[in-house]
Write a protein that holds these residues in place. Structure first.
Motif, PDB file in Angstrom:
ATOM      1  N   UNK A 147      -1.672  -9.709  -7.191  1.00  0.00           N
ATOM      2  CA  UNK A 147      -2.227 -10.164  -5.904  1.00  0.00           C
ATOM      3  C   UNK A 147      -1.956 -11.656  -5.715  1.00  0.00           C
ATOM      4  N   UNK A 148      -2.163 -12.426  -6.786  1.00  0.00           N
ATOM      5  CA  UNK A 148      -1.926 -13.875  -6.725  1.00  0.00           C
ATOM      6  C   UNK A 148      -0.455 -14.181  -6.434  1.00  0.00           C
ATOM      7  N   UNK A 149       0.421 -13.287  -6.935  1.00  0.00           N
ATOM      8  CA  UNK A 149       1.861 -13.481  -6.741  1.00  0.00           C
ATOM      9  C   UNK A 149       2.350 -12.937  -5.404  1.00  0.00           C
ATOM     10  N   UNK A 150       1.464 -12.230  -4.689  1.00  0.00           N
ATOM     11  CA  UNK A 150       1.862 -11.656  -3.403  1.00  0.00           C
ATOM     12  C   UNK A 150       2.718 -10.416  -3.540  1.00  0.00           C
ATOM     13  N   UNK A 151       2.596  -9.717  -4.680  1.00  0.00           N
ATOM     14  CA  UNK A 151       3.394  -8.511  -4.930  1.00  0.00           C
ATOM     15  C   UNK A 151       2.568  -7.278  -4.542  1.00  0.00           C
ATOM     16  N   UNK A 152       2.520  -6.998  -3.251  1.00  0.00           N
ATOM     17  CA  UNK A 152       1.594  -6.000  -2.704  1.00  0.00           C
ATOM     18  C   UNK A 152       1.792  -4.613  -3.293  1.00  0.00           C
ATOM     19  N   UNK A 155       0.506  -4.399  -6.698  1.00  0.00           N
ATOM     20  CA  UNK A 155      -0.960  -4.362  -6.674  1.00  0.00           C
ATOM     21  C   UNK A 155      -1.440  -2.930  -6.489  1.00  0.00           C
ATOM     22  N   UNK A 156      -0.845  -2.237  -5.530  1.00  0.00           N
ATOM     23  CA  UNK A 156      -1.232  -0.855  -5.247  1.00  0.00           C
ATOM     24  C   UNK A 156      -0.963   0.030  -6.464  1.00  0.00           C
ATOM     25  N   UNK A 157       0.213  -0.109  -7.057  1.00  0.00           N
ATOM     26  CA  UNK A 157       0.561   0.670  -8.261  1.00  0.00           C
ATOM     27  C   UNK A 157      -0.493   0.486  -9.350  1.00  0.00           C
ATOM     28  N   UNK A 158      -0.881  -0.757  -9.571  1.00  0.00           N
ATOM     29  CA  UNK A 158      -1.814  -1.059 -10.664  1.00  0.00           C
ATOM     30  C   UNK A 158      -3.225  -0.562 -10.356  1.00  0.00           C
ATOM     31  N   UNK A 159      -3.651  -0.669  -9.115  1.00  0.00           N
ATOM     32  CA  UNK A 159      -4.953  -0.108  -8.738  1.00  0.00           C
ATOM     33  C   UNK A 159      -4.960   1.401  -8.974  1.00  0.00           C
ATOM     34  N   UNK A 160      -3.869   2.043  -8.623  1.00  0.00           N
ATOM     35  CA  UNK A 160      -3.780   3.504  -8.831  1.00  0.00           C
ATOM     36  C   UNK A 160      -3.832   3.838 -10.317  1.00  0.00           C
ATOM     37  N   UNK A 170      -7.012   0.272   0.411  1.00  0.00           N
ATOM     38  CA  UNK A 170      -7.270  -0.928   1.211  1.00  0.00           C
ATOM     39  C   UNK A 170      -6.066  -1.882   1.174  1.00  0.00           C
ATOM     40  N   UNK A 171      -5.479  -2.031  -0.006  1.00  0.00           N
ATOM     41  CA  UNK A 171      -4.296  -2.891  -0.132  1.00  0.00           C
ATOM     42  C   UNK A 171      -3.123  -2.306   0.648  1.00  0.00           C
ATOM     43  N   UNK A 172      -3.003  -0.988   0.608  1.00  0.00           N
ATOM     44  CA  UNK A 172      -1.921  -0.328   1.347  1.00  0.00           C
ATOM     45  C   UNK A 172      -2.088  -0.505   2.856  1.00  0.00           C
ATOM     46  N   UNK A 173      -3.332  -0.447   3.325  1.00  0.00           N
ATOM     47  CA  UNK A 173      -3.600  -0.665   4.764  1.00  0.00           C
ATOM     48  C   UNK A 173      -3.175  -2.069   5.167  1.00  0.00           C
ATOM     49  N   UNK A 174      -3.555  -3.059   4.357  1.00  0.00           N
ATOM     50  CA  UNK A 174      -3.204  -4.446   4.666  1.00  0.00           C
ATOM     51  C   UNK A 174      -1.687  -4.658   4.690  1.00  0.00           C
TER      52      UNK A 174
END
Length: 219
Positions: A147-152, A155-160, A170-174
């Protein structure tokens, strides 16, 4: 005619030469006192004093004398690599600071330093840091770094991977990745939100209806 400064430097050198046999610690203290007083000390005497001090004190003396490269080297070889990196950064030696952090496996610090300096290496270093936490199963920490790096998408992969499907959605929506958001909302059992975004991407009516029924049931 020699200037007063030249004469003073010559006198300092002569005095320190006389005390060359002085006890090491005392000699270092004398040199340190001269430097603190704004007196320029010849490099040969500075080096001798530095050699007699512990790394942290030696590096501080080198810095006071304006020997930045030497101070960084002393910190690093003495095991104070964090001090070496932050000193390099403080003096605008960003590539050197990043190199020191990286050499000692501190990829987060290297990445943050690179990001602040707007270096092209920031993303590469963040990915190295993320990979370490991901391999260790620290998906939440890895997601925060992504998230800090802006790698959206990362981020989604890791949350999953961490089972945080609502956060992934939520990240995917953004990021405008609505199809993926719908999938993650369904997995997270947030069917009302799945129905809402499902409508926006044109999912079949029967599927939308199903999500709405399940959403009402789970309220």
């Amino acid at each position: 005619m020699k200037t007063q400064t030249e004469e003073l430097e010559k006198e300092v050198n002569k005095i320190l030469d006389r005390f060359d046999s002085m006890q090491n610690q005392k000699f270092a203290e004398m040199v340190n006192h001269l430097v603190d007083s704004g007196i320029k000390v010849p490099e040969k005497h500075l080096n001798r004093a530095i050699d007699y001090l512990k790394p942290d004190f030696a590096a501080r003396l080198a810095l006071k004398a304006g020997l930045v490269d030497k101070a960084i080297e002393i910190y690093e070889t003495g095991g104070y690599y964090a001090n070496a990196a932050t000193t390099a950064q403080a003096f605008g030696l960003i590539d050197r600071a990043i190199s020191i952090w990286e050499k000692h496996g501190c990829f987060v610090e290297a990445a943050v330093t690179a990001k602040k300096a707007k270096s092209d290496r920031a993303t590469e270093l963040y990915l190295k840091a993320i990979a370490i936490d991901e391999k260790a199963g620290r998906y939440g920490i890895a997601a925060d770094l992504a998230k800090d790096a802006g790698l959206t998408e990362k981020v989604i992969d890791l949350y999953e991977k961490n089972g945080q499907f609502y956060h992934a959605a939520e990240a995917a929506v953004k990021a405008g990745l609505l199809e993926r958001a719908v999938e993650d909302y369904v997995t997270a059992k947030h069917f009302s939100l799945a129905a809402l975004y499902g409508k926006k991407i044109g999912l079949p009516e029967d599927k939308i209806k199903l999500y709405e029924i399940l959403g009402d049931h789970l309220r």
